[in-house]
Design a protein around this motif. Structure first.
Motif, short mmCIF file in Angstrom:
data_model
loop_
_atom_site.label_atom_id
_atom_site.label_comp_id
_atom_site.label_asym_id
_atom_site.label_seq_id
_atom_site.Cartn_x
_atom_site.Cartn_y
_atom_site.Cartn_z
N VAL A 34 9.55 4.80 5.81
CA VAL A 34 10.75 5.23 6.15
C VAL A 34 11.42 4.04 6.44
CG1 VAL A 34 12.21 6.70 8.18
CG2 VAL A 34 9.60 7.13 7.44
N VAL A 35 12.58 3.77 5.47
CA VAL A 35 13.23 2.55 5.44
C VAL A 35 14.73 2.75 6.02
CG1 VAL A 35 14.08 0.70 4.13
CG2 VAL A 35 12.08 1.83 3.31
N GLY A 36 15.15 2.16 6.84
CA GLY A 36 16.59 2.61 7.69
C GLY A 36 16.53 3.91 8.21
N ARG B 39 8.57 6.17 -5.82
CA ARG B 39 9.25 7.63 -5.47
C ARG B 39 10.23 7.47 -4.21
NH1 ARG B 39 10.17 12.05 -8.41
NH2 ARG B 39 9.73 13.88 -7.29
N LYS B 40 11.30 8.23 -4.22
CA LYS B 40 12.04 8.12 -3.14
C LYS B 40 12.05 9.74 -2.67
CE LYS B 40 13.82 5.62 -5.57
NZ LYS B 40 13.51 4.56 -6.83
N ASP C 266 0.92 -1.33 -0.10
CA ASP C 266 -0.02 0.19 0.04
C ASP C 266 0.85 1.19 0.11
OD1 ASP C 266 -2.70 -1.36 0.05
OD2 ASP C 266 -1.99 -1.87 2.35
N SER C 267 2.12 1.12 -0.19
CA SER C 267 2.98 2.38 -0.38
C SER C 267 3.56 2.56 -1.55
CB SER C 267 4.24 1.88 0.57
OG SER C 267 3.89 1.59 1.93
N ASP C 268 3.61 3.81 -1.92
CA ASP C 268 4.08 4.19 -3.17
C ASP C 268 5.24 5.25 -3.06
OD1 ASP C 268 3.13 6.80 -2.64
OD2 ASP C 268 1.56 6.59 -4.16
N ALA C 269 5.80 5.23 -1.88
CA ALA C 269 7.18 6.06 -1.75
C ALA C 269 7.85 5.82 -0.45
CB ALA C 269 6.80 7.58 -1.96
#
Length: 201
Positions: free
Chosen positions: A129-131, A89-90, A54-57
């Motif tokens: 939010v990854v790492g 998207r980042k 459900d995430s796009d960024a």
């Protein structure tokens, strides 16, 4: 309203630093990089893939962005996660970078807290939010985190950067789903629900 979701791999003693490889992050003399691989399993991989449905960024701090940008653009195209990571998207929080070259990346402008508030209010899917430990702690301090998705692996490191470091804001958590893989990793999804309660026996 988009959700901000912290997605993090942790040791049993709460260390999040350098799960992916020996040279990933050696700050402060950290010598345990790559601790996740020996204690991971297929169920962990399936759970992580589900984190992105459900995430796009992604929201990334500078260091995590640089680690990912040096790996994913040339990663194995046979890995189903490669297209996902490159295509998402980042949004990058950095005080030092002036440009970002990894496809679909953009620098957050101005104050990071204001920028994330604006993203939360915009249209789109959830923001992972990854790492990005420093960024995660900033978002926690400003009550911008809607959910935690954590894998807690059966290994103790003893030193290293922790997600919930000294000074973390006391917060009660509602468990959304918690399971344990065959290898002993706890996969937990939690939502903040106010201040923790206190009592005595």
């Amino acid at each position: 309203m988009r959700k901000v979701i912290i997605c993090t791999f942790l040791t049993l003693d709460g260390v999040m630093q350098a799960p992916g490889g020996p040279d990933e992050d050696t700050r402060s003399g950290f010598e345990h990089g790559g601790w996740q691989k020996p204690v991971s399993d297929d169920e962990v991989g399936a759970a992580i893939a589900g984190w992105y449905e459900d995430s796009d960024a992604m929201l990334l701090g500078r260091r995590t962005y640089e680690i990912f940008a040096s790996y994913w653009p040339t990663a194995d195209p046979g890995n189903p996660f490669t297209d996902r990571m490159n295509g998402m998207r980042k949004y990058v929080a950095s005080r030092t970078l002036t440009s970002v070259d990894w496809q679909n990346s953009a620098l957050l402008e101005g104050d990071v807290v204001d920028a994330v508030r604006a993203l939360k209010a915009s249209d789109g899917g959830d923001l992972n939010v990854v790492g990005s430990g420093d960024l995660a702690q900033t978002l926690m301090r400003h009550d911008l985190v809607d959910e935690y998705r954590l894998t807690v692996h059966p290994v103790i490191i003893g030193t290293g950067k922790r997600l919930f470091a000294d000074g973390a804001i006391p917060t009660g958590l509602e468990p959304v789903s918690v399971s344990t893989t065959k290898g002993g990793t706890v996969v937990g999804v939690y939502r903040p629900n106010g201040k923790p309660g206190y009592g005595s026996y």
